[in-house]
Motif scaffolding. Structure first.
Motif, short mmCIF file in Angstrom:
data_model
loop_
_atom_site.label_atom_id
_atom_site.label_comp_id
_atom_site.label_asym_id
_atom_site.label_seq_id
_atom_site.Cartn_x
_atom_site.Cartn_y
_atom_site.Cartn_z
N LEU A 506 0.82 -1.11 0.05
CA LEU A 506 -0.06 -0.01 -0.04
C LEU A 506 0.88 1.34 0.08
O LEU A 506 1.76 1.46 0.96
N PHE A 507 0.68 2.16 -0.93
CA PHE A 507 1.77 3.24 -1.08
C PHE A 507 0.55 4.24 -1.74
O PHE A 507 -0.38 4.19 -2.27
N LYS A 508 1.30 5.29 -1.84
CA LYS A 508 0.72 6.55 -2.70
C LYS A 508 1.25 7.03 -3.87
O LYS A 508 2.58 7.04 -3.95
N ASP A 509 0.41 7.59 -4.53
CA ASP A 509 0.90 8.18 -6.10
C ASP A 509 1.55 9.56 -5.57
O ASP A 509 0.88 10.26 -4.73
N GLU A 510 2.68 9.90 -6.21
CA GLU A 510 3.12 11.33 -5.94
C GLU A 510 2.04 12.49 -6.24
O GLU A 510 2.50 13.66 -5.62
N LEU A 511 1.31 12.38 -7.07
CA LEU A 511 0.36 13.25 -7.18
C LEU A 511 -0.58 13.45 -6.27
O LEU A 511 -1.39 14.51 -6.18
N ILE A 512 -0.86 12.50 -5.18
CA ILE A 512 -1.66 12.60 -4.04
C ILE A 512 -0.96 13.21 -2.94
O ILE A 512 0.35 12.78 -2.62
N SER A 513 -1.73 14.19 -2.18
CA SER A 513 -1.09 14.67 -0.83
C SER A 513 -0.96 13.63 0.19
O SER A 513 -1.93 12.74 0.28
N THR A 514 -0.41 13.99 1.27
CA THR A 514 -0.27 13.31 2.23
C THR A 514 -1.51 12.81 3.16
O THR A 514 -2.02 11.79 3.57
N ASP A 515 -2.17 14.05 3.40
CA ASP A 515 -3.59 14.24 3.82
C ASP A 515 -4.65 13.34 3.17
O ASP A 515 -5.50 12.71 3.71
N GLU A 516 -4.34 13.38 1.82
CA GLU A 516 -5.43 12.63 0.97
C GLU A 516 -5.25 11.09 1.12
O GLU A 516 -6.15 10.29 1.21
N PHE A 517 -3.88 10.71 1.15
CA PHE A 517 -3.54 9.37 1.45
C PHE A 517 -4.24 9.09 2.85
O PHE A 517 -4.87 7.79 2.78
N LYS A 518 -3.98 9.64 3.57
CA LYS A 518 -4.32 9.16 5.00
C LYS A 518 -5.96 9.20 5.12
O LYS A 518 -6.27 8.16 5.88
N SER A 519 -6.51 10.14 4.60
CA SER A 519 -7.80 9.95 4.33
C SER A 519 -8.48 8.70 3.66
O SER A 519 -9.28 7.91 4.13
N ALA A 520 -7.77 8.14 2.70
CA ALA A 520 -8.10 7.12 2.16
C ALA A 520 -8.03 5.80 2.90
O ALA A 520 -8.76 4.84 2.68
N CYS A 521 -6.70 5.98 3.58
CA CYS A 521 -6.65 4.78 4.70
C CYS A 521 -7.59 4.70 5.69
O CYS A 521 -7.85 3.40 5.91
N LYS A 522 -7.96 5.66 5.91
CA LYS A 522 -8.90 5.54 7.24
C LYS A 522 -10.44 5.23 6.59
O LYS A 522 -10.99 4.45 7.12
N ARG A 523 -10.68 5.46 5.19
CA ARG A 523 -11.78 5.10 4.55
C ARG A 523 -11.70 3.47 4.22
O ARG A 523 -12.82 2.83 4.35
N LEU A 524 -10.58 2.97 3.93
CA LEU A 524 -10.43 1.71 3.65
C LEU A 524 -10.57 0.84 4.86
O LEU A 524 -11.30 -0.31 4.72
N LEU A 525 -10.19 1.18 6.06
CA LEU A 525 -10.39 0.49 7.12
C LEU A 525 -11.71 0.82 7.64
O LEU A 525 -12.12 -0.64 8.01
N TYR A 526 -12.43 1.46 7.46
CA TYR A 526 -13.86 1.77 7.73
C TYR A 526 -14.79 0.73 6.87
O TYR A 526 -15.71 0.09 7.44
N HIS A 527 -14.49 0.52 5.65
CA HIS A 527 -15.30 -0.24 4.70
C HIS A 527 -14.25 -1.81 4.68
O HIS A 527 -14.62 -2.41 3.73
N ARG A 528 -13.52 -2.01 5.69
CA ARG A 528 -12.84 -3.27 5.49
C ARG A 528 -13.79 -4.76 5.26
O ARG A 528 -13.37 -5.26 4.24
N ASP A 529 -14.73 -4.77 5.98
CA ASP A 529 -15.74 -6.05 5.94
C ASP A 529 -16.24 -6.07 4.35
O ASP A 529 -16.26 -7.17 3.74
N LEU A 530 -16.53 -4.95 3.84
CA LEU A 530 -17.21 -5.11 2.43
C LEU A 530 -16.00 -5.31 1.54
O LEU A 530 -16.21 -5.99 0.36
N LEU A 531 -14.78 -4.78 1.62
CA LEU A 531 -13.73 -4.75 0.69
C LEU A 531 -13.13 -6.12 0.84
O LEU A 531 -12.87 -6.67 -0.43
N LEU A 532 -13.28 -6.72 1.77
CA LEU A 532 -12.84 -8.15 1.96
C LEU A 532 -13.36 -9.16 0.91
O LEU A 532 -13.11 -10.13 0.64
#
Length: 564
Positions: A506-532
């Motif tokens: 799991l890593f970020k595209d250089e086009l994306i800011s650190t805050d945007e990356f952290k936001s995506a990570c938190k949302r991935l964790l929130y939707h974990r059960d569905l994504l699995l």
């Protein structure tokens, strides 16, 4: 197998030992950057040039338009900080301007103007000299000011593209509805004036033919992650067997070359895909076989290439560390001619001398009490840099490591006192005048604001260097501590997502800011059960600006603001 046997038989006539490869001190600070053997290489290879020139001439001689998003990606590939690892001043400027560009895009997509959008945006991008045009500085009716030229009177390999854009007009279009997305309508994320301003920036940097409302943008529909991930997983897993096969082939060919010829072969990082790597190393094997056949036909001895480091890149030359770089576009015969005519003894001497300088760098840094001393690759082997290190070594032997200002007077009488408090601070040694017009800028930029190293000049006296470290050491150490804390927060969050979703990377595209990356990570964790339940396990995920699969099938890109 026949190739391996042929190389082994041919090389058995030369019994020279393998010279070990010494890691560069530079890697301690730039661990994520280009490898040491490619330290001098800042030009672009066939793959990058192809990506930068995706719009091609059509049958009637016209040029196809490219979407704005694609053009922005091309811009990033031209100003990527990794291309400037040997030039920290230009690297820092490109990093600053690209962060500014991210803020500009954020403000342009925002429905209302914020405090950051009330001032002009001043961009300064460094590019290779052949990469951009040279329009004279001008100011247009919409308030943009442009200039693109190399520093006057300089032999710089770069050109400086400067552009001042007015504050972006916000996006006041209504949100895109679900039916509009389904029909492939344009998302309208940027206002027309903001898009036109970006086109000016792109053209100044040599990227022309940009279409603000191209079909490519219209078809860029954000699929829901629950729909996209299962399809992407299938594509990735179809590619995995081929990728693994290429990695094994590359490792086997490199091992055969090393054992048969005592030569270390490498490829410029991130320049070639798996199949290309195999083909290039096979071509190198063919070139070595040509040398062997020529020696047999002439009844002559094989060239002694033992200990030589070969790097396949985008041009042929011998770099300052003694690495022989071969142009990937040349034929096997061309490579054989180059290998047959290279002065291997001279190359080995250069590599040995470079290793000695790196060792001296490490010893002097420890004596001064800083993390490391380093300079740009082209200046590593200069007489001036050697004198700088010897001058600083003599001073540190007499006065000990640098001490904080309050302790300096007390420690002057006891050089065997406590160790320096600046042991985490790297020091970059810049040439006296890297570029004429940047002399004043170098004097002002003592501390790198994003990395935290201190910059001194190669002709500074030892007393001046000690004073600079004393004055700016605490600031640099603070920047490093803050950066390390931020990196640790991102690393912990990334580790949590990888563990709970069972994904490979799991890593970020250089086009994306650190805050945007952290936001995506938190949302991935929130939707974990569905994504699995979407077969996400085992994938390599890169958080980017849209959902897509990388061209080589190795990475799945997901939009940082994805919908589930």
């Amino acid at each position: 197998m026949q190739t391996v046997q042929h190389l082994a038989a041919a090389r058995s006539r030369s019994g020279s030992a393998i010279l070990s490869f010494t890691a560069s001190t530079w890697g301690a600070l730039w661990a994520s950057k280009a490898s040491d053997v490619g330290r001098d290489v800042v030009a672009w290879g066939p793959q990058q040039l192809h990506q930068q020139q995706q719009y091609a001439a059509t049958a009637d001689g016209s040029k196809q338009s490219i979407p704005l998003k694609t053009a922005l990606r091309q811009l990033y590939k031209r100003v990527h900080p990794d291309l400037f690892t040997d030039y920290p001043a230009e690297q820092a400027e490109n990093e600053r301007s690209f962060k500014l560009l991210q803020d500009y895009l954020h403000q342009a997509r925002s429905p209302t103007t914020g405090p950051a959008s009330r001032t002009a945006y001043n961009f300064r991008f460094y590019l290779m000299s052949q990469g951009i045009s040279e329009p004279a500085a001008s100011q247009s009716d919409d308030g943009t000011t442009t200039a693109s030229s190399p520093p006057p009177g300089s032999s710089s390999p770069f050109k400086l593209a400067q552009l001042s854009l007015p504050p972006p007009q916000p996006n006041r279009r209504p949100p895109v509805t679900a039916s509009a997305k389904a029909s492939g309508s344009s998302s309208g994320q940027l206002s027309a004036p903001a898009a036109r301003a970006l086109v000016k920036l792109l053209e100044l940097c040599g990227i022309t033919g940009v279409a603000m409302d191209s079909q490519g943008d219209q078809q860029d529909v954000d699929l829901k992650l629950t729909t996209f991930i299962p399809e992407a997983a299938e594509v990735v897993r179809q590619h995995e067997s081929g990728v693994s096969r290429h990695e094994v082939q590359v490792a086997n060919i490199r091992a055969a070359i090393r054992l048969s010829w005592q030569v270390v072969a490498g490829l410029q990082r991130d320049m070639f895909l798996g199949e290309q790597q195999v083909q290039l190393l096979q071509r190198l094997t063919q070139a070595l076989n040509i040398l062997s056949d020529q020696a047999d036909s002439d009844q002559a001895d094989l060239p002694n290439l033992s200990g030589l480091h070969i790097l396949i890149t985008d041009k042929t030359y011998l770099n300052s560390q003694g690495t022989l770089c071969l142009d990937a576009s040349d034929s096997a015969d061309d490579w054989a001619d180059c290998l047959g005519g290279v002065d291997a003894d001279y190359a080995r001497d250069k590599k040995s001398n470079a290793a000695a300088v790196r060792q001296l760098e490490s010893q002097v840094a420890a004596a001064v009490g800083v993390r490391m001393l380093f300079t740009a690759g082209p200046y590593l082997m200069t007489h001036e840099y050697r004198q700088f290190l010897e001058r600083l070594a003599a001073h540190s032997a007499e006065h000990g490591p640098v001490q904080p200002p309050r302790a300096a007077a007390a420690s002057s009488s006891n050089s065997n006192g406590a160790g320096s408090t600046y042991s985490s601070v790297p020091v970059y040694v810049a040439p006296p005048y890297q570029y004429p017009q940047q002399a004043s800028e170098q004097q002002q930029q003592v501390v790198h604001e994003s990395v935290g190293y201190i910059m001194v000049k190669m002709d500074d006296s030892a007393q001046q260097i000690y004073h600079t470290v004393q004055v700016y050491g605490a600031t640099a150490a603070g920047i490093l501590a803050t950066k390390q804390q931020q990196q640790q927060e991102v690393a912990d969050l990334t580790s949590s997502v990888r563990s709970r979703l069972a994904i490979r990377r799991l890593f970020k595209d250089e086009l994306i800011s650190t805050d945007e990356f952290k936001s995506a990570c938190k949302r991935l964790l929130y939707h974990r059960d569905l994504l699995l339940r979407c077969n996400i396990e085992g994938l390599s995920i890169r958080v980017s600006d849209k959902n897509k699969v990388a061209c080589d099938g190795s990475v799945v890109d997901i939009a940082w603001n994805f919908e589930v």
